[in-house]
Structures are given as C-alpha cells and as structure tokens.
Scaffold this active site. Sequence first.
Site, PDB file in Angstrom:
ATOM      1  N   CYS A 277       4.199  -3.028  -1.885  1.00 15.48           N
ATOM      2  CA  CYS A 277       5.644  -2.872  -1.652  1.00 15.48           C
ATOM      3  C   CYS A 277       6.495  -2.767  -2.918  1.00 15.48           C
ATOM      4  O   CYS A 277       7.154  -1.754  -3.128  1.00 15.48           O
ATOM      5  CB  CYS A 277       6.148  -4.017  -0.784  1.00 15.48           C
ATOM      6  SG  CYS A 277       5.568  -3.853   0.914  1.00 15.48           S
ATOM      7  N   LYS A 337      -1.905 -10.827  -5.661  1.00 12.03           N
ATOM      8  CA  LYS A 337      -1.437 -12.215  -5.577  1.00 12.03           C
ATOM      9  C   LYS A 337      -2.447 -12.986  -4.730  1.00 12.03           C
ATOM     10  O   LYS A 337      -3.310 -12.368  -4.087  1.00 12.03           O
ATOM     11  CB  LYS A 337      -0.025 -12.293  -4.980  1.00 12.03           C
ATOM     12  CG  LYS A 337       0.079 -11.853  -3.521  1.00 12.03           C
ATOM     13  CD  LYS A 337       1.483 -12.120  -3.023  1.00 12.03           C
ATOM     14  CE  LYS A 337       1.602 -11.789  -1.549  1.00 12.03           C
ATOM     15  NZ  LYS A 337       2.915 -12.035  -1.001  1.00 12.03           N
TER      16      LYS A 337
HETATM   17  P1  NAD Z   1      -0.817   0.122   6.001  1.00 15.13           P
HETATM   18  O1  NAD Z   1      -1.286   1.232   5.159  1.00 15.13           O
HETATM   19  O2  NAD Z   1      -1.522  -1.197   5.960  1.00 15.13           O
HETATM   20  O3  NAD Z   1      -0.753   0.575   7.528  1.00 15.13           O
HETATM   21  C1  NAD Z   1      -0.215   1.795   7.952  1.00 15.13           C
HETATM   22  C2  NAD Z   1      -1.088   2.251   9.084  1.00 15.13           C
HETATM   23  O4  NAD Z   1      -0.505   3.391   9.712  1.00 15.13           O
HETATM   24  C3  NAD Z   1      -2.483   2.688   8.636  1.00 15.13           C
HETATM   25  O5  NAD Z   1      -3.436   1.932   9.327  1.00 15.13           O
HETATM   26  C4  NAD Z   1      -2.535   4.173   9.026  1.00 15.13           C
HETATM   27  O6  NAD Z   1      -3.821   4.587   9.418  1.00 15.13           O
HETATM   28  C5  NAD Z   1      -1.566   4.185  10.182  1.00 15.13           C
HETATM   29  N1  NAD Z   1      -1.097   5.516  10.565  1.00 15.13           N
HETATM   30  C6  NAD Z   1      -0.579   6.503   9.786  1.00 15.13           C
HETATM   31  N2  NAD Z   1      -0.282   7.574  10.537  1.00 15.13           N
HETATM   32  C7  NAD Z   1      -0.623   7.255  11.818  1.00 15.13           C
HETATM   33  C8  NAD Z   1      -0.586   7.946  13.057  1.00 15.13           C
HETATM   34  N3  NAD Z   1      -0.160   9.197  13.124  1.00 15.13           N
HETATM   35  N4  NAD Z   1      -1.012   7.312  14.159  1.00 15.13           N
HETATM   36  C9  NAD Z   1      -1.475   6.045  14.101  1.00 15.13           C
HETATM   37  N5  NAD Z   1      -1.557   5.345  12.955  1.00 15.13           N
HETATM   38  C10 NAD Z   1      -1.135   5.943  11.838  1.00 15.13           C
HETATM   39  O7  NAD Z   1       0.719  -0.070   5.628  1.00 15.13           O
HETATM   40  P2  NAD Z   1       1.579  -1.393   5.802  1.00 15.13           P
HETATM   41  O8  NAD Z   1       1.383  -2.256   4.630  1.00 15.13           O
HETATM   42  O9  NAD Z   1       1.375  -1.924   7.174  1.00 15.13           O
HETATM   43  O10 NAD Z   1       3.043  -0.776   5.696  1.00 15.13           O
HETATM   44  C11 NAD Z   1       3.641  -0.035   6.734  1.00 15.13           C
HETATM   45  C12 NAD Z   1       5.094   0.140   6.402  1.00 15.13           C
HETATM   46  O11 NAD Z   1       5.741  -1.145   6.355  1.00 15.13           O
HETATM   47  C13 NAD Z   1       5.356   0.789   5.055  1.00 15.13           C
HETATM   48  O12 NAD Z   1       6.507   1.570   5.135  1.00 15.13           O
HETATM   49  C14 NAD Z   1       5.601  -0.403   4.141  1.00 15.13           C
HETATM   50  O13 NAD Z   1       6.403  -0.079   3.039  1.00 15.13           O
HETATM   51  C15 NAD Z   1       6.332  -1.344   5.062  1.00 15.13           C
HETATM   52  N6  NAD Z   1       6.199  -2.765   4.720  1.00 15.13           N
HETATM   53  C16 NAD Z   1       5.013  -3.269   4.283  1.00 15.13           C
HETATM   54  C17 NAD Z   1       4.932  -4.611   3.984  1.00 15.13           C
HETATM   55  C18 NAD Z   1       3.652  -5.203   3.461  1.00 15.13           C
HETATM   56  O14 NAD Z   1       3.686  -6.320   2.909  1.00 15.13           O
HETATM   57  N7  NAD Z   1       2.514  -4.562   3.597  1.00 15.13           N
HETATM   58  C19 NAD Z   1       6.043  -5.453   4.139  1.00 15.13           C
HETATM   59  C20 NAD Z   1       7.219  -4.906   4.626  1.00 15.13           C
HETATM   60  C21 NAD Z   1       7.293  -3.556   4.913  1.00 15.13           C
END
Ligand code: NAD
Length: 452
Positions: A277, A337
């Site tokens: 992030c 972390k």
């Molecule tokens: P991630 O990569 O762990 O998960 C995203 C998932 O979306 C993946 O499993 C991917 O395969 C799936 N995906 C993509 N296209 C798809 C589709 N067409 N159909 C089904 N699945 C699909 O990402 P994340 O860490 O969960 O982050 C997701 C969002 O949340 C991002 O925008 C991120 O910035 C935000 N976010 C993340 C965190 C964090 O700590 N990881 C915290 C707050 C916000």
Amino acid sequence: MNISIIGAGYVGLVTGVALADIGHNVICIGRDKEKIQNINNGKAPFYETGLDSLLKKHAESKKLQASAELDQSVRNTDITIIAVGTPTVDNKIDLSALEAVSRDIGKILKNKNSFHTVVVKSTVVPTTTEKIVKPLLEQHSEKQVGEFGLCMNPEFLREGSALEEALNPDRIVIGQHDKQSGNHFKKVYEKYSCPKLITNLRTAELIKYASNALFATMISYSNEIARIAEELENIDVQEVWKGVHLDNRLSPSINGEKVKPGFLSYILSGCGYGGSCFPKDTQALASFAKEIGIQAAVLDAVICVNKTQPERVVKLIMQAIGSLEGKKIAILGLTFKPDTDDIRESPSLTLINLLKIKNVSVRVHDPVAYTSHKETIDSSDLDFKSTIEETLQDADAAVIMTAWDDYKNLKPEIFKKHLKQPIVVDGRRIYDKNEFMDNGIKYMGVGFVENT
Ligand code: NAD
C-alpha cells in the site's frame, strides 16, 4: 444481506470473513480455482493472524463461500464490493482490473431487476469511481445510476492485524453517489457502532490516500532525522523521538498517565516502509497530483527518502565492517513488517539487491515468508536458511530488517556465538543498544552510530 465481493485477496477475503461474522451471506469471487477450493475448505491463501479459524467457521456454515462464477454471484446478491488490485505501473495507478470488472458487472446488471449497489473498495485515485467506474457500469448495463446504486468505501485495514481491524473498524467511510445508494449500502455496516462518515465519492477516495500518505510522510520524516543523527557523533535518534513523543500534543496525560497513541509508532526511525500500500499509494497520489497541476513536493520527498533508506543501511554496514568485498551478511527478516507474509516492496529485498551488487554473499531468514513464497524463493538465488543460527553462522554481520518477535527475543550471546564478528546492524531498532554494547557487540542502528 447477500453480498458478493470481487477479488479474494487480502482485502476481499478479510472483508468477506468479517461481513460473514456479522451475519451477512458472502460470496467471494476469485479466478484461481485452487484458491477458491481452499477458501471453501476453510484455508486462507495467505497468512493473516486469526484468519484461518474464522474462515473455517464461516466456510463450514456456508455464510462465506468462494466461487469463480461472477454472473450468478452478482445476480444472487444485493451488493457487489469490488476489491481487485490497483497496482502502480510506471508510477501511475493501473486500473485495468477495476475497469474489466466494472464492464462485467454492468453486463450482469443489464438483466437484473432488483436494486443492486456496486461498491468500490479498491484504493483508487480521486474521481475514478465517477469518471471510470460509473460510465462503464452505465454503458454496459444500459441503465443510469439511480436504477442501480454506486458507492466508494475505502479500506483502512493493515496487514498483520487485518482481521482484527475488519472486525472492529475504527471508522467506516462511505462515499455515496446519491442518498439511495448510500442508504442501501449503509445497511451492511448497521451492526458496527464505530463512527461512520458519509461523503461524496471523490472525498472518500482522497481520504484513503491522505491517510496512507500521512503515515508514509511520518516514516520518511523520521528517517531523515535519523540520517542527521547518524552523521553527528553521540546522538541516538531513539532518544530524540522519546523527547519528541513526550509532547502533550502527541501523548496527552490522562489521569496523570501518559497515553501513547498508535500514531507515534510511525514517528520512529527504521529501514523504510514497504508492502502493498504505502509505496504504491504515495506514488499514485504524487503522479495524480501532477496530472492535475499540483507539484506534490512533499510526496516526492517522502518517496525519495524511502527509496534510498536501504542505502543508508548499507552505509551503516560498511561503517561497521569496512569494505564489503567478499563479506557474508546475515539478514534477519524478509517481510515488509512482522505478522504478515507479504514481501511486496520490502526494504529487505532492496537491501539484498544492493548488497549483491557489491558482491556480498547474503544469507536470509524469515519466520513466515518461506512457507508462502517457497517457489519464488527457491527459484531465486536467495540463500534462504530455515533457522536463525544457520543464517548467522560465520557471517561478518547480522542485519535486522523486520521486527519479528523471534528476533526481538534474541540475546547478544546468540550473535556472539554464531557470527564471525559480533556485529549487529539494527534496521528496525528492536534491541536495547546498551545491553548489546555492554555484552561485546558492535552495535549500529538506524539513527545511531557507535563511536569507533
Ligand atoms: P490482492 O492482490 O491481494 O487481491 C486482489 C485480488 O483481486 C487478486 O486475488 C486478484 O486475482 C483478484 N482479481 C483481479 N481481477 C479479478 C477479476 N476480474 N475477478 C476476480 N478476481 C479478480 O490485493 P489486496 O491487497 O487485497 O488489495 C485490493 C485493493 O485494496 C487494492 O486497491 C489495494 O490498494 C487496496 N487495499 C489494500 C490493503 C492491504 O493492506 N492489502 C489495505 C487497504 C486497501
């Protein structure tokens, strides 16, 4: 309520489990068949404290299910939350996954009669929901917002304590396109008593970036102060922060006791921020700011300090052991972390590359990373060791890059016993320097250089 979540990654799955836990019926939509099967068998595809047991409970009761079937899942639910990745590519936010799912959802909504609300939970730069998601939904559904709902609901969970935070959120921000959308989506969070802030779409989007960038700024600022301390003799930046933290505005006295807000943990020096992030969000916001004519001088500086912080660790190592040529370094910690298996943008990886360029032989340990990244680690030329002792054995120095409890509990004796020279470079400032120095360790830490 019946809720579909697209994207079963960190945010999608953790959100899904938390929503199932307050009684909703949740279906997480993913693309990887094996992951889907694992989720349905109660096995999380990544490490997160407490997730496996709660997932198992809700998978068994079928309050939470996973599926690759987008059409049916959206059709059979009232709300669809989009939680797909929004990586930064070439310094700009990549919205391709969000665009693709917006098109797909639009096509499904075309033939759905009951009111359905689409919620963007992915982190997106301001105006994305209005200018990209909304037109795609409208075009492919052949309907206008109003016939379906649209909200933006930024996610604030932090890896490592993600489940705890999803179950007990400190706040809920709902950006609503219109009242009908907001009122429909608000029902999802009815059971939570935390403050709920209702805004427009673009404000909700900016709240997320402003929040992440603030913490990143505190970290880089703290690291810049550490650099000043390192260049001067007889200053330990830890003492500097102790003096700063005592300010009543930062740690107020309540009933005669100093309260230490969590924010203070970001006003400390270390080897830099990483993860999925802070690096991508600060970069995406800086690029977006420039696109709309804002210089983003603070964000640029925050990013620059963070990118170069591992170089400062190299400098400390060199101050401790002299020339790096032909040396062996033991790195403790690969994840960005503790309490997560995430190695994305980890300062440890940057440090390892910097050391390899200088022909240093690097050995690495991490208590969790190997289990989740076995294939990547095995196929790389990382010399990964399964025990701390093996990692330290005959190395010229040990460098702490992740503040895992396993490392915090290490005593000076283990370093003296296994290292070729008793030198510890503490990139996370987890040790009592006096204990280490009194026990014959040459100790260097970010923001502290032992007099030589
Ligand atoms: P991630 O990569 O762990 O998960 C995203 C998932 O979306 C993946 O499993 C991917 O395969 C799936 N995906 C993509 N296209 C798809 C589709 N067409 N159909 C089904 N699945 C699909 O990402 P994340 O860490 O969960 O982050 C997701 C969002 O949340 C991002 O925008 C991120 O910035 C935000 N976010 C993340 C965190 C964090 O700590 N990881 C915290 C707050 C916000």
